[in-house]
Enzyme design. Structure first.
Site, PDB file in Angstrom:
ATOM      1  N   PHE A  20       0.808  -1.223   0.000  1.00 43.98           N
ATOM      2  CA  PHE A  20       0.000   0.000   0.000  1.00 43.98           C
ATOM      3  C   PHE A  20       0.845   1.279   0.000  1.00 43.98           C
ATOM      4  O   PHE A  20       1.970   1.283   0.505  1.00 43.98           O
ATOM      5  CB  PHE A  20      -0.945   0.012   1.211  1.00 43.98           C
ATOM      6  N   ASP A  21       0.248   2.361  -0.553  1.00 40.63           N
ATOM      7  CA  ASP A  21       0.878   3.679  -0.514  1.00 40.63           C
ATOM      8  C   ASP A  21       0.240   4.570   0.542  1.00 40.63           C
ATOM      9  O   ASP A  21       0.864   5.497   1.047  1.00 40.63           O
ATOM     10  CB  ASP A  21       0.718   4.403  -1.861  1.00 40.63           C
ATOM     11  N   THR A  22      -1.060   4.311   0.789  1.00 38.74           N
ATOM     12  CA  THR A  22      -1.824   5.177   1.691  1.00 38.74           C
ATOM     13  C   THR A  22      -2.536   4.338   2.750  1.00 38.74           C
ATOM     14  O   THR A  22      -3.151   3.320   2.428  1.00 38.74           O
ATOM     15  CB  THR A  22      -2.886   5.985   0.893  1.00 38.74           C
ATOM     16  N   ARG A 238      -4.123   0.629  -3.832  1.00 39.58           N
ATOM     17  CA  ARG A 238      -2.927   0.812  -2.997  1.00 39.58           C
ATOM     18  C   ARG A 238      -3.278   1.536  -1.690  1.00 39.58           C
ATOM     19  O   ARG A 238      -2.438   2.222  -1.096  1.00 39.58           O
ATOM     20  CB  ARG A 238      -1.869   1.628  -3.774  1.00 39.58           C
TER      21      ARG A 238
END
Lengths: 296, 296
Positions: A20-22, A238
């Site tokens: 994940f990015d967030t 993500r």
């Protein structure tokens, strides 16, 4: 139904975070309990920041503005920034301005507290009602005001009959008057007892009006997610919601089409979602968000 | 579905009145509108009294005791006696004492006005809460009180968060604590606007508690009729409810198994019940209760 994946060790934690990015994070029950930080939380957040992850703290508490809510983080010595906080009072103001394109010449009647008033003011939306703290109802207090184009109801520890009657009057008599509720929480934990939540204040207006609100902002409802997605240009694939409550946090992630991680430091126990007929099941779960500190 | 019988002339009026010994009468919309007596009402009531009919004035207004409510009759110069008035505040007190056999050592928490407090006191039932008029919620105000054995909620123009939180706390923590609502009216007409009714105040507690009340006293619900039937030993065959509202008055009579007469001086028009698919249909109807004065 797919069983949730349990994160048990450093390797699990690492591969989860890499996906994940967030991260959207609930606060009470994930980062702290009352006034106590859950062990390892500061380090877990630091690790995520070091890895360049975007963090958003998502709360249904409408009594506070983002600035007010940030003070809680400071008091508990947890790193956070005002722009990372997404409360239901801010979500309401954002939704009115950016989604509903609320007209400049209209104003909002508030049944609620300073968080709503402050966030509306910051978005340049005029408001009234916040100071209607009369203890006794006088019929002359109810006067028409065609400028009121929406009523927002949140938790209100200063609620009184005049506020309820004014809200009803505007919603009944002003054409196209919008009815927003900051969140539908029936109760919230207050010290050692359970107190009425924003949803219980709104229930009075809903009953008198004879219809549901035009929007309920807070978790698990879609409007707050729509605002977050619009403001931060989320990539759903993500993004992961992390929370301790199935009905609010995990359902919020499911409704928003993002991944979900349940932690067991708050309301929810493993048995609540591990059974075959569990109505709400997260994608992942772990004992405590603080366990990510083992990566640090 | 049987069509209602329209009373059109003196002969109809006479044979209608001869059919019954007891008349239950709604007040606003039948006897008066606001502060104006409907023409012929005094003479109609006098005629019924002369014929030895038992008259009972049945109101959902919980803000007033029977004694308070009698003043309205006096002001409008309509003959009535305290024992003929059956309001939802008195019904609540009567129900607690005579139907539920509420224990002497327990007390009632009131979210409501003086009518409830006065009627409970007259029945020898202890109460509290009526004076909780704090404008600001302080967590220390919520203290346990195991003596509270029931919560009664009615219309409350002094409602505040503390009252709602206390009501919720007692209902959640005191075992077998009974939850009564004086009446479920969502709104009521107040001067030239519509204001929240007892049902809207109660909606907050219902939402927070997550369950329905143990009893809703007022029209159209059965508990008030059960109290009237028990106190006055009604003969259903010889009793008729007279009112202007289908959903409250006529439904009250239907639920109670007595006859019903709708008058057209209030909320309801002939078209509301004369159509084929009308959900609530009275047994009889007439233009105005005042038309019985033609018999005088």
């Amino acid at each position: 139904m797919t069983k949730p994946i349990k994160l048990c060790n450093i390797s699990d934690y690492q591969s989860f975070i890499d996906k994940f990015d967030t991260f959207l994070l609930d606060c009470d029950g994930v980062l702290w309990k009352g006034n106590d930080v859950i062990p390892g939380v500061q380090e877990s957040l630091s690790y995520m920041r070091k890895k360049g992850k975007k963090l958003l703290f998502v709360t249904n508490n409408s009594a506070k503005s983002r600035a007010n809510y940030l003070e809680k983080f400071k008091k508990l010595n947890i790193e956070a920034y005002e722009d990372e906080i997404f409360g239901s009072s801010y979500a309401s103001a954002y939704y009115l301005k950016n989604v509903l394109k609320f007209p400049k010449e209209k104003k909002i009647y508030i049944v609620g507290e300073s968080g709503i008033a402050d966030e509306l003011a910051l978005e340049g939306i005029r408001h009234c009602g916040f100071s209607d703290n009369m203890q006794t109802f006088k019929s002359d207090d109810i006067v028409s005001d065609p400028e009121v184009g929406a009523v927002i109801c949140g938790i209100d520890h200063y609620v009184n009959y005049t506020k309820l009657a004014k809200a009803l009057h505007y919603l009944k008599t002003n054409s196209d008057c919008i009815f927003l509720v900051t969140n539908d929480d029936a109760t919230y934990p207050f010290k050692d007892y359970i107190a009425p939540g924003a949803g219980s204040i709104a229930a009075s207006i809903i009953k008198a009006l004879g219809r549901e609100p035009d929007g309920i902002m807070g978790k698990p409802n879609k409007p707050m997610m729509d605002c977050i997605a619009q403001k931060f240009k989320l990539n759903n694939e993500r993004t992961c919601m992390i929370g301790d409550r199935l009905e609010t946090d995990v359902q919020f992630g499911i409704n928003g089409g993002i991944s979900t991680l349940a932690v067991l430091t708050g309301i929810t126990a493993e048995k609540d979602f591990i059974v075959n007929d569990a109505p709400i099941v997260p994608d992942y779960y772990m004992s405590s968000f603080g366990d990510f500190s083992k990566l640090f």
